[in-house]
Design an enzyme around this catalytic site. Structure first.
Site, PDB file in Angstrom:
ATOM      1  N   HIS A 123      40.642  37.181  40.947  1.00  0.00           N
ATOM      2  CA  HIS A 123      41.114  37.479  42.293  1.00  0.00           C
ATOM      3  C   HIS A 123      42.397  38.285  42.218  1.00  0.00           C
ATOM      4  CE1 HIS A 123      38.134  35.472  44.733  1.00  0.00           C
ATOM      5  NE2 HIS A 123      38.146  34.456  43.891  1.00  0.00           N
ATOM      6  N   ASP A 153      44.125  43.510  45.931  1.00  0.00           N
ATOM      7  CA  ASP A 153      42.926  43.563  46.792  1.00  0.00           C
ATOM      8  C   ASP A 153      42.944  44.770  47.712  1.00  0.00           C
ATOM      9  OD1 ASP A 153      42.096  40.095  47.627  1.00  0.00           O
ATOM     10  OD2 ASP A 153      41.753  41.333  45.857  1.00  0.00           O
TER      11      ASP A 153
END
Ligand SMILES: C[C@H](CCC[C@H](C)C(=O)SCCNC(=O)CCNC(=O)[C@H](O)C(C)(C)COP(=O)(O)OP(=O)(O)OC[C@H]1O[C@@H](n2cnc3c(N)ncnc32)[C@H](O)[C@@H]1OP(=O)(O)O)[C@H]1CC[C@H]2[C@@H]3[C@H](O)C[C@@H]4C[C@H](O)CC[C@]4(C)[C@H]3C[C@H](O)[C@]12C
Length: 383
Positions: A123, A153
């Site tokens: 992540h 992200d």
């Protein structure tokens, strides 16, 4: 709009790819989000503005065949899976670019299509860590700190991938050919940190993390709590702006250590904090607004849209459901983005209309439905 007519297929994924698709939709692309059938849908896509939803089971051969055909009529495919998943589905670049040599095949991953971690889960924080950038973030004597999932992200992932798509579309206008975009979030966020690399020998980073000019070491590049529990942000870097900060704080420059006296920064920070704590955020704004002291209120999500500056620029928009969100950026003078005001699509809401648009017959659609490869989802009636 600038991207009108561009047909994008976005395979449903987490956070980064949905932002990439939303950016393209905001600037006019026709973005179809290809969702798993509703019973196996993962985390909800909260960045679905301007998209339509086609529910297609890629685990069924009829589903992969349908996607292959859809890619024959698309300009861009965005796939958000770890390396190897699309190849396993028989939907790798070789296959789809054979089907459509003009296809721009964007692969948005954490670690990229090659390398030791290519098939590993991860992540934002993992990608930020592997990029080296996380090692630069965080206050003195504290652990490195990842600023939500904004940097890898979104900045290094969704936005960099969208940039890659637009560059590839521009190139295709000359060559007539598509290509594969290997958008690694590790490399995207590292790329964004080029300034840190290029300034390594400038003296800007000669202190340990959290003690430098821009990483919370300097008293004049910091946030301070006000008497009403809010905060002010101070960014008075240049001497001419720093002088205005000192004036606004009611201090005398001659009685203070030199601005760039590193060793005095901790005590200066304490002095500034004690002064900022004496007035409310609104009172400090009345002192510093319309000066060049580089002092601004730290606005909450409740305040930001109604702040005079942001209101004057309509920097935040409201959709038909009353949801507030930032307007697309940047603003193009002649062909600005016109973000949709509609609610986000239900999974499979547009399955039939999309398949018809891409040339499937009603009979073919019925067959896909009976094969359980697609799903229709009509909006729930407003009771
Ligand atoms: C809000 C949270 C997310 C915040 C963002 C977070 C911080 C991030 O960093 S997101 C960025 C993640 N990384 C990437 O995107 C890089 C590339 N992708 C990957 O590396 C991987 O996809 C992965 C690691 C992200 C996920 O790996 P996974 O094994 O799940 O998937 P893949 O290997 O990629 O394979 C995909 C498989 O799916 C099949 N597939 C795909 N499409 C279809 C289709 N249409 N039909 C059929 N099958 C399809 C494909 O074939 C692959 O199959 P195989 O594996 O067999 O090959 C949220 C993060 C987690 C959320 C919570 C969580 O989901 C649990 C709850 C779920 C519940 O529904 C809601 C509440 C939750 C608590 C939920 C809440 C939040 O949403 C989260 C916290």
């Amino acid at each position: 709009m600038a991207l009108s007519g561009v047909r994008v297929l976005e395979l449903a994924g987490l956070a980064p790819a949905p932002l990439c698709g939303m950016i393209l939709a905001d600037f006019g692309a026709q973005v179809v989000r290809v969702d798993r059938l509703s019973q196996s849908a993962p985390a909800p896509d909260v960045q679905a503005r301007g998209k339509r939803s086609l529910a297609l089971d890629l685990k069924r051969p009829q589903g992969t065949a349908a996607l292959k055909r859809l890619c024959g009529g698309a300009d861009v495919l965005i796939e958000p899976f770890r390396h190897g998943v699309m190849e396993k589905l028989g939907l790798g670049p070789e296959v789809l670019l054979q089907e459509n040599p003009r296809l721009i095949y964007a692969r948005l991953t954490g670690f990229g299509q090659t390398g030791k971690y290519a098939k590993s889960a991860g992540h934002d924080i993992n990608y930020l860590a592997l990029s080296g950038v996380l090692s630069k973030l965080g206050r003195k004597n504290e652990n490195p700190y990842a600023p939500v999932n904004l940097l890898a992200d979104f900045a290094g992932g969704g936005v960099v991938c969208a940039m890659g798509v637009v560059i590839a579309l521009f190139e295709r206008a000359r060559s007539g050919k598509g290509q594969v975009i290997d958008a690694s979030m590790v490399e995207g966020v590292a790329y964004l940190s080029s300034f840190l690399w290029k300034s390594q020998n400038s003296g800007l980073w000669s202190q340990p993390r959290g003690e430098n000019l821009l990483d919370s070491g300097a008293p004049f590049y910091e946030t301070y709590r006000t008497s009403d529990g809010k905060f002010m942000a101070v960014g008075a870097l240049e001497p001419q702006f720093y002088n205005q900060l000192i004036k606004g704080l009611g201090l005398n420059l001659d009685e203070l250590p030199a601005q760039m006296s590193f060793s005095n920064w901790p005590e200066m920070k304490k002095k500034f904090a004690s002064i900022f704590a004496q007035k409310t955020q609104a009172e400090w704004c009345s002192i510093f607004d319309s000066t060049d002291a580089c002092v601004t209120p730290v606005l909450s999500f409740d305040d930001v849209a109604s702040h005079q500056h942001n209101k004057e620029r309509s920097s935040f928009i409201q959709n038909d459901q009353g949801e507030i969100s930032p307007r697309p950026a940047p603003v193009l003078s002649r062909t600005p983005a016109v973000p949709s005001c509609k609610r986000d699509p239900f999974i499979g809401e547009h399955t039939e209309e999309i398949l018809l648009e891409y040339g499937f017959t009603k009979q073919e659609i019925a067959k896909l439905y009976s094969d359980k490869a697609i799903e229709f989802k009509k909006p729930k009636a407003n009771l």
